[in-house]
Design a protein around this motif. Structure first.
Motif: not given
Length: 96
Positions: A1-3, A7-9, A14-23
């Motif tokens: 697996m890539i180092d 963490r990137l996933v 987290e970023s996508r969920l924040e976008d959804i929650i603030t929609s």
């Protein structure tokens, strides 16, 4: 697996969920849940003073938000892993 890949996933999720929650759509959905909750509880909490009612409703709203958030996070994570597996297994490395 890539180092750093996990963490990137997690950052992506987290970023996508924040976008959804603030929609606006999400806020309207949650407001509908909260209003329904208040209507259903109104007869049960009519004997409480205004501050106690507000505190109870806010506690319940917070609890609902946390549950929805955690379930959404789990769902998004599973969907991401499924999509990644499909991409790798089917499109990137097709089986012969």
């Amino acid at each position: 697996m890539i180092d750093g890949f996990p963490r990137l996933v997690n950052q992506l999720i987290e970023s996508r969920l924040e976008d959804i929650i603030t929609s606006e759509e999400y806020e309207m959905f949650m407001e509908g849940i909260y209003k329904d909750l208040e209507q259903k509880l109104s007869s049960s909490i009519k004997d409480l003073d205004e501050e106690a009612k507000n505190n109870l409703i806010e506690d319940l709203k917070s609890n609902i938000f946390q549950q929805v958030f955690q379930k959404s996070k789990l769902t998004y994570r599973v969907a991401f892993k499924d999509a990644l597996s499909f991409f790798v297994d089917t499109l990137l490395i097709p089986k012969r």
